[in-house]
Design an enzyme around this catalytic site. Sequence first.
Site, PDB file in Angstrom:
ATOM      1  N   ARG A   7     -60.776  63.146-106.363  1.00  0.00           N
ATOM      2  CA  ARG A   7     -60.468  62.877-104.961  1.00  0.00           C
ATOM      3  C   ARG A   7     -59.049  63.387-104.672  1.00  0.00           C
ATOM      4  O   ARG A   7     -58.270  63.641-105.603  1.00  0.00           O
ATOM      5  CB  ARG A   7     -60.564  61.381-104.678  1.00  0.00           C
ATOM      6  N   SER A  61     -56.644  61.735-102.856  1.00  0.00           N
ATOM      7  CA  SER A  61     -55.631  60.723-102.562  1.00  0.00           C
ATOM      8  C   SER A  61     -54.482  60.850-103.563  1.00  0.00           C
ATOM      9  O   SER A  61     -54.629  61.417-104.648  1.00  0.00           O
ATOM     10  CB  SER A  61     -56.230  59.319-102.641  1.00  0.00           C
ATOM     11  N   LYS A 121     -64.074  51.494-111.664  1.00  0.00           N
ATOM     12  CA  LYS A 121     -64.629  50.476-110.767  1.00  0.00           C
ATOM     13  C   LYS A 121     -65.414  51.093-109.613  1.00  0.00           C
ATOM     14  O   LYS A 121     -66.166  50.389-108.941  1.00  0.00           O
ATOM     15  CB  LYS A 121     -63.530  49.569-110.230  1.00  0.00           C
ATOM     16  N   ASP A 122     -65.262  52.402-109.388  1.00  0.00           N
ATOM     17  CA  ASP A 122     -66.020  53.087-108.336  1.00  0.00           C
ATOM     18  C   ASP A 122     -67.373  53.593-108.826  1.00  0.00           C
ATOM     19  O   ASP A 122     -68.184  54.058-108.015  1.00  0.00           O
ATOM     20  CB  ASP A 122     -65.230  54.288-107.791  1.00  0.00           C
ATOM     21  N   ARG A 171     -65.280  40.953-103.300  1.00  0.00           N
ATOM     22  CA  ARG A 171     -65.004  40.228-104.541  1.00  0.00           C
ATOM     23  C   ARG A 171     -63.685  39.461-104.422  1.00  0.00           C
ATOM     24  O   ARG A 171     -63.608  38.270-104.752  1.00  0.00           O
ATOM     25  CB  ARG A 171     -64.941  41.217-105.715  1.00  0.00           C
ATOM     26  N   ARG A 172     -62.644  40.134-103.945  1.00  0.00           N
ATOM     27  CA  ARG A 172     -61.349  39.470-103.780  1.00  0.00           C
ATOM     28  C   ARG A 172     -61.424  38.403-102.698  1.00  0.00           C
ATOM     29  O   ARG A 172     -60.929  37.286-102.870  1.00  0.00           O
ATOM     30  CB  ARG A 172     -60.273  40.503-103.428  1.00  0.00           C
ATOM     31  N   ARG A 221     -58.108  49.181 -94.901  1.00  0.00           N
ATOM     32  CA  ARG A 221     -58.537  50.373 -95.628  1.00  0.00           C
ATOM     33  C   ARG A 221     -57.431  51.413 -95.606  1.00  0.00           C
ATOM     34  O   ARG A 221     -56.419  51.265 -94.931  1.00  0.00           O
ATOM     35  CB  ARG A 221     -59.800  50.960 -94.979  1.00  0.00           C
ATOM     36  N   ASN A 233     -55.206  54.717 -97.899  1.00  0.00           N
ATOM     37  CA  ASN A 233     -54.583  54.907 -99.211  1.00  0.00           C
ATOM     38  C   ASN A 233     -53.562  53.794 -99.466  1.00  0.00           C
ATOM     39  O   ASN A 233     -53.272  52.986 -98.581  1.00  0.00           O
ATOM     40  CB  ASN A 233     -53.938  56.296 -99.318  1.00  0.00           C
ATOM     41  N   ARG A 250     -51.831  51.164 -96.678  1.00  0.00           N
ATOM     42  CA  ARG A 250     -52.148  49.732 -96.760  1.00  0.00           C
ATOM     43  C   ARG A 250     -50.881  48.897 -96.942  1.00  0.00           C
ATOM     44  O   ARG A 250     -50.742  47.822 -96.362  1.00  0.00           O
ATOM     45  CB  ARG A 250     -53.144  49.474 -97.894  1.00  0.00           C
ATOM     46  N   CYS A 291     -70.876  47.313-103.665  1.00  0.00           N
ATOM     47  CA  CYS A 291     -69.763  46.866-102.828  1.00  0.00           C
ATOM     48  C   CYS A 291     -70.170  45.783-101.839  1.00  0.00           C
ATOM     49  O   CYS A 291     -69.318  45.127-101.251  1.00  0.00           O
ATOM     50  CB  CYS A 291     -69.176  48.060-102.072  1.00  0.00           C
TER      51      CYS A 291
END
Length: 322
Positions: A17, A19, A93-94, A141-142, A159, A161, A165, A252
Site C-alpha cells: 500500500r 500509506s 491483521k489485515d 473490536r476496540r 479513519r 492514515n 487520525r 471487520c
Amino acid sequence: MDKGLTERMRKIVVGTRQSALALTQTGQVIDHLKELCERNGIEVEFELKKIVTKGDRILDVTLSKVGGKGLFVKEIEQALLDGEIDLAVHSMKDMPFELPEGLVIGAIPEREDPRDGLITIGGRGLDDLPEGAKIGTSSLRRSSQLQNYRPDFRIEPVRGNIDSRLGKLETEGFDAIVLAAAGLRRIGWEDRISAYLPPELCLPAVGQGALCIECRGDNEFVLDLLARYRHEPTAIAVSAERSFLGRLNGGCQVPIGAYAQLGEVNADGKPEITLTGMVGSPDGKRMLKETMNGTDPEKLGLALAEALIAKGAAELLSIAGE
C-alpha cells in the site's frame, strides 16, 4: 519457475500500500532482505511498487460497513497473481484466513508490540479520562472492549492514515484516539503513546503487530529466500490466532480478538502456547473470553474457538454480521 537460491535473481518487485506506514514497514522488510542476501552471497535487486486498495480509497465509511477482511490486500494479491509483483508486505491483521489459490504466506518476521496504544492530550491514561469521554476508533473490536470496560465512553469512528487520525485528536474534539502501537513504533512515533492498553483489557486483533510476506506458491527462489526470514516464535503464535479466526470466520464486522504467547519448550521441542480469544457484541454489553493452553497452534486455535461457540459466540457473530 525459479530454481532456487543457487541462481542469480534479476529483480524482486515488492508490492505494498502507499500509506506512510505501509511504505515504512515495507522499506524495513526490504532492508532486512538485502542484508540477508548480502550475508548469503545472493545478488538481488529490489523494486518497490505502490498499489491502491479498496480500503485506501474509501475513507468516509467505517471498516465494518465497507466489507470484511481483505479490504487492504485484494488488489495487491491480484498483482501477485498477475505476475506484476513477486512478493507483498501486509499487516497481518489485515489478512483474511483464506488466501487465493496460488498464493502462500512466505514468511512472518518477528512481531512488534501487539498491544493497542492510547493517544491523549496531556498524556492521560484510560482511567484518567472524564465521564463520557469521546474516543476515536473505527475498530469494532476496540469499541466493544472499551465500552465493556467503561460503558460511559462515547466511541466515534475515525479513519485515515496515522497522521490524519492523530490530527483529529485536537481538531474534532476527541479525548483519545486508539491505534495499534506497532504502527506508531515502526514510524518512530512511540512517544505519542500515552498508555498501552493491556491485553487483559483490550485483546489485540489477530496477528496485530506482525507482518505477512505473501508470494506465489510456485516461486521457489522467493520462497527459499523468505524461509530464511521467518521468525519461528512469531509464526507459531500467529498461526494459533489465525486458526481461531478461521474457525469463527471473523472479519471487520465482528468484534473479535486473539493473542497467543509462547512459554517454555517441552521435551518434544515444542513451546507451550497460551491463547486467549474473545468475541463480543458491538455495544460491549456481552463479552465472551476464554484462555487455553497447548502445543499445536492450529489445534489450539480450533479448540478455543469451539469453546467460545459453546458459550454462545455463534449467536454474537450472527448478530454482529447482520
